[in-house]
Write a protein that holds these residues in place. Structure first.
Motif, PDB file in Angstrom:
ATOM      1  N   ASP A  43     -17.102  -5.827  -4.768  1.00  0.00           N
ATOM      2  CA  ASP A  43     -18.492  -5.981  -4.322  1.00  0.00           C
ATOM      3  C   ASP A  43     -18.657  -5.568  -2.869  1.00  0.00           C
ATOM      4  OD1 ASP A  43     -19.310  -6.981  -6.783  1.00  0.00           O
ATOM      5  OD2 ASP A  43     -18.872  -9.058  -6.227  1.00  0.00           O
ATOM      6  N   GLU A  44     -17.605  -5.790  -2.065  1.00  0.00           N
ATOM      7  CA  GLU A  44     -17.694  -5.499  -0.635  1.00  0.00           C
ATOM      8  C   GLU A  44     -17.176  -4.107  -0.265  1.00  0.00           C
ATOM      9  OE1 GLU A  44     -16.024  -8.186  -1.861  1.00  0.00           O
ATOM     10  OE2 GLU A  44     -17.725  -9.568  -1.672  1.00  0.00           O
ATOM     11  N   GLY A  45     -16.324  -3.542  -1.091  1.00  0.00           N
ATOM     12  CA  GLY A  45     -15.715  -2.255  -0.747  1.00  0.00           C
ATOM     13  C   GLY A  45     -14.645  -1.884  -1.743  1.00  0.00           C
ATOM     14  N   ASN A  46     -13.372  -2.169  -1.397  1.00  0.00           N
ATOM     15  CA  ASN A  46     -12.293  -1.837  -2.317  1.00  0.00           C
ATOM     16  C   ASN A  46     -11.072  -2.708  -2.035  1.00  0.00           C
ATOM     17  OD1 ASN A  46     -10.089  -0.320  -0.653  1.00  0.00           O
ATOM     18  ND2 ASN A  46     -12.016   0.612   0.023  1.00  0.00           N
ATOM     19  N   GLU A  47     -10.175  -2.734  -2.995  1.00  0.00           N
ATOM     20  CA  GLU A  47      -8.887  -3.401  -2.852  1.00  0.00           C
ATOM     21  C   GLU A  47      -7.813  -2.485  -3.425  1.00  0.00           C
ATOM     22  OE1 GLU A  47      -6.321  -7.182  -4.618  1.00  0.00           O
ATOM     23  OE2 GLU A  47      -8.483  -7.068  -5.004  1.00  0.00           O
ATOM     24  N   VAL A  48      -6.831  -2.145  -2.609  1.00  0.00           N
ATOM     25  CA  VAL A  48      -5.706  -1.349  -3.092  1.00  0.00           C
ATOM     26  C   VAL A  48      -4.779  -2.292  -3.855  1.00  0.00           C
ATOM     27  CG1 VAL A  48      -3.803   0.171  -2.470  1.00  0.00           C
ATOM     28  CG2 VAL A  48      -5.917   0.230  -1.131  1.00  0.00           C
ATOM     29  N   LEU A  49      -4.642  -2.078  -5.143  1.00  0.00           N
ATOM     30  CA  LEU A  49      -3.879  -2.988  -5.995  1.00  0.00           C
ATOM     31  C   LEU A  49      -2.379  -2.783  -5.877  1.00  0.00           C
ATOM     32  CD1 LEU A  49      -6.059  -2.862  -9.249  1.00  0.00           C
ATOM     33  CD2 LEU A  49      -6.154  -4.516  -7.378  1.00  0.00           C
ATOM     34  N   SER A  50      -1.980  -1.601  -5.477  1.00  0.00           N
ATOM     35  CA  SER A  50      -0.557  -1.290  -5.348  1.00  0.00           C
ATOM     36  C   SER A  50      -0.122  -1.455  -3.896  1.00  0.00           C
ATOM     37  CB  SER A  50      -0.274   0.133  -5.839  1.00  0.00           C
ATOM     38  OG  SER A  50      -1.341   1.010  -5.509  1.00  0.00           O
ATOM     39  N   GLY A  51       1.118  -1.929  -3.723  1.00  0.00           N
ATOM     40  CA  GLY A  51       1.590  -2.182  -2.367  1.00  0.00           C
ATOM     41  C   GLY A  51       2.914  -1.534  -2.050  1.00  0.00           C
ATOM     42  N   PHE A  52       3.339  -0.576  -2.867  1.00  0.00           N
ATOM     43  CA  PHE A  52       4.614   0.081  -2.624  1.00  0.00           C
ATOM     44  C   PHE A  52       4.541   0.844  -1.308  1.00  0.00           C
ATOM     45  CE2 PHE A  52       8.293   2.691  -3.165  1.00  0.00           C
ATOM     46  CZ  PHE A  52       9.108   2.022  -4.070  1.00  0.00           C
ATOM     47  N   PRO A  53       5.513   0.666  -0.396  1.00  0.00           N
ATOM     48  CA  PRO A  53       5.457   1.320   0.923  1.00  0.00           C
ATOM     49  C   PRO A  53       5.251   2.832   0.814  1.00  0.00           C
ATOM     50  CG  PRO A  53       7.243  -0.271   0.838  1.00  0.00           C
ATOM     51  CD  PRO A  53       6.732  -0.151  -0.560  1.00  0.00           C
ATOM     52  N   LYS A  54       4.468   3.379   1.748  1.00  0.00           N
ATOM     53  CA  LYS A  54       4.174   4.815   1.673  1.00  0.00           C
ATOM     54  C   LYS A  54       4.116   5.484   3.040  1.00  0.00           C
ATOM     55  CE  LYS A  54      -0.781   3.734   1.301  1.00  0.00           C
ATOM     56  NZ  LYS A  54      -1.994   3.872   0.465  1.00  0.00           N
ATOM     57  N   GLY A  55       4.544   4.778   4.098  1.00  0.00           N
ATOM     58  CA  GLY A  55       4.582   5.412   5.408  1.00  0.00           C
ATOM     59  C   GLY A  55       5.663   6.481   5.471  1.00  0.00           C
ATOM     60  N   LEU A  56       5.575   7.335   6.468  1.00  0.00           N
ATOM     61  CA  LEU A  56       6.547   8.418   6.598  1.00  0.00           C
ATOM     62  C   LEU A  56       7.974   7.876   6.691  1.00  0.00           C
ATOM     63  CD1 LEU A  56       7.032  11.440   6.857  1.00  0.00           C
ATOM     64  CD2 LEU A  56       6.610  11.243   9.329  1.00  0.00           C
ATOM     65  N   ALA A  57       8.153   6.767   7.409  1.00  0.00           N
ATOM     66  CA  ALA A  57       9.488   6.196   7.551  1.00  0.00           C
ATOM     67  C   ALA A  57       9.992   5.602   6.225  1.00  0.00           C
ATOM     68  CB  ALA A  57       9.483   5.095   8.625  1.00  0.00           C
ATOM     69  N   ASP A  58       9.051   5.239   5.342  1.00  0.00           N
ATOM     70  CA  ASP A  58       9.433   4.597   4.083  1.00  0.00           C
ATOM     71  C   ASP A  58       9.968   5.588   3.057  1.00  0.00           C
ATOM     72  OD1 ASP A  58       8.470   2.004   4.878  1.00  0.00           O
ATOM     73  OD2 ASP A  58       6.446   2.796   4.609  1.00  0.00           O
ATOM     74  N   CYS A  59       9.717   6.883   3.267  1.00  0.00           N
ATOM     75  CA  CYS A  59      10.090   7.846   2.238  1.00  0.00           C
ATOM     76  C   CYS A  59      11.463   8.483   2.486  1.00  0.00           C
ATOM     77  CB  CYS A  59       9.016   8.930   2.098  1.00  0.00           C
ATOM     78  SG  CYS A  59       8.821   9.998   3.522  1.00  0.00           S
ATOM     79  N   HIS A  60      12.202   7.971   3.466  1.00  0.00           N
ATOM     80  CA  HIS A  60      13.556   8.487   3.734  1.00  0.00           C
ATOM     81  C   HIS A  60      14.557   7.674   2.937  1.00  0.00           C
ATOM     82  CE1 HIS A  60      17.166   9.046   6.644  1.00  0.00           C
ATOM     83  NE2 HIS A  60      17.201   9.910   5.640  1.00  0.00           N
ATOM     84  N   LEU A  61      15.280   8.313   2.043  1.00  0.00           N
ATOM     85  CA  LEU A  61      16.288   7.643   1.234  1.00  0.00           C
ATOM     86  C   LEU A  61      17.686   8.128   1.612  1.00  0.00           C
ATOM     87  CD1 LEU A  61      14.778   7.726  -2.380  1.00  0.00           C
ATOM     88  CD2 LEU A  61      14.718   5.848  -0.740  1.00  0.00           C
ATOM     89  N   ILE A  62      18.629   7.213   1.555  1.00  0.00           N
ATOM     90  CA  ILE A  62      20.031   7.561   1.772  1.00  0.00           C
ATOM     91  C   ILE A  62      20.726   7.456   0.424  1.00  0.00           C
ATOM     92  CG2 ILE A  62      22.169   6.932   2.939  1.00  0.00           C
ATOM     93  CD1 ILE A  62      20.484   5.749   5.176  1.00  0.00           C
ATOM     94  N   LEU A  63      21.237   8.562  -0.065  1.00  0.00           N
ATOM     95  CA  LEU A  63      21.900   8.578  -1.361  1.00  0.00           C
ATOM     96  C   LEU A  63      23.384   8.246  -1.212  1.00  0.00           C
ATOM     97  CD1 LEU A  63      20.251  11.718  -3.025  1.00  0.00           C
ATOM     98  CD2 LEU A  63      19.653   9.312  -3.305  1.00  0.00           C
TER      99      LEU A  63
END
Length: 361
Positions: free
Chosen positions: A341-361
């Protein structure tokens, strides 16, 4: 479920019909809760009746208590059975889902019913399904949580020798162990150049052979679909990855900020494109911004440059801008967003910042 049928009956006058015959199995499930197939629904102002066969009698009693039903005998032809039920309703004007019923099946029923006026409708239930009720929203929240937990689990054990298909198999197995039915669509697991194809199918490509990985995955829980996308890189990504990733993220955040009741879906799409245009990347954004999710992975409304939809509270939509560099890599960031009613709510909370997308295999 009776409230959904009642809401549909209230629209019969608007379309000039005495009844509506529902054949789309997803719409039947939405209106009644029945999860089987090979069944249809006749809705009149006085209520509804399910048309099914003997295989589903017990299931109908369990899933749709109180809902009247007619059972086709093994010796009856389907068109004769349907025509008999429609005729018995006394309706003179019957609406049909013209986008779902084949010409052959319609003509077979029509030939057995004289004096019936047929009303052509294709999206009356689809429009109703666009607005999710409280129960649907809670199921979608749970579907998203399972989706996120599953990917977190897989990322924690990921190795450089894993193939795209192995990632997909492990992801589906985890989703099922967490209590869901499985994927809501065939996932896109694209390492390097695979991620540059918006609708890529995972194969035996070894993910450690490429510096980037795109994962587009969804969970089916109680019939409801979630849909998320995240991108990752290993070690040193291509020089343009970081700037392009940040541009896509900024594009998505701008679009989410524009989501509110009364907003034009076209304007939300444009908000994302303007950010990518300023970054010189608009030519690499080759699809619409998003779509509704619910009982199907792709529902109305549509977020695109040609959409005529207006956002309303209760809609759950994906916001998924992306850029694709042929032969190199792709970047797409996608979340499921509820219009409030007021705007929106992002239902998903999985990190998505640039630092969050670096994986160490």
């Amino acid at each position: 479920m009776s409230e959904r049928i009642e809401a549909l009956t209230e629209q019969l006058g608007e379309i000039g019909a005495d009844a509506i015959y529902i054949v789309d199995e997803i719409n039947v499930r939405y209106l009644t809760g029945f999860s089987g197939d090979s069944s249809s629904l006749l809705v009149t102002p006085s209520g509804a009746v399910m048309l099914s066969d003997g295989r589903y009698k017990e299931q109908l009693d369990e899933e749709c208590p109180g809902l009247p039903y007619e059972i086709k005998s093994p010796s009856q032809r389907a068109d004769e059975f349907v025509a008999g039920v429609l005729s018995g309703s006394g309706a003179a004007k019957i609406a049909i889902e013209s986008n779902c019923m084949t010409v052959a099946s319609f003509n077979a029923i029509k030939s057995k019913l004289d004096g019936i006026e047929w009303v052509d409708t294709s999206d009356i239930v689809l429009r109703q399904r666009m607005i999710k009720d409280t129960e649907e929203i809670e199921v979608l929240r749970s579907s998203i949580r399972i989706n996120e937990r599953a990917l977190q689990s897989v990322l924690a054990k990921l190795g450089p020798d894993w193939t795209e298909m192995e990632v997909a198999y492990e992801l589906e197995s985890t989703i099922r162990r967490l209590g869901a039915t499985g994927f809501s669509f065939n996932p896109i697991i694209g390492a390097g150049p695979g991620g540059a194809k918006p609708h890529y199918s995972p194969d035996h490509t070894v993910i450690g052979d490429h510096p980037t990985l795109l994962v587009d995955w969804g969970t089916n829980l109680g019939g409801y679909a979630s849909d998320l996308t995240r991108c990752f890189h290993f070690g040193n990504p291509p020089a343009k990855f970081e700037s392009a990733y940040q541009a896509v993220l900024d594009s998505q955040l701008a679009a989410i900020e524009a989501i509110r009741p009364g907003a034009s879906a076209r304007d939300v799409d444009q908000a994302a494109r303007l950010v990518l245009k300023k970054a010189g990347l608009d030519e690499y954004f080759v699809h619409g911004l998003g779509h509704g999710v619910g009982l199907q992975i792709h529902e109305s409304p549509r977020l695109s440059g040609v959409s005529e939809d207006i956002l309303q509270p209760g809609m759950v939509i994906t916001v998924e801008p992306g850029v694709y560099f042929e032969g190199e890599f792709g970047i797409r960031i996608e979340d499921d967003v509820l219009v409030t009613d007021e705007g929106n709510e992002v239902l998903s909370g999985f990190p998505k910042g640039l630092a969050d997308c670096h994986l160490i295999l």
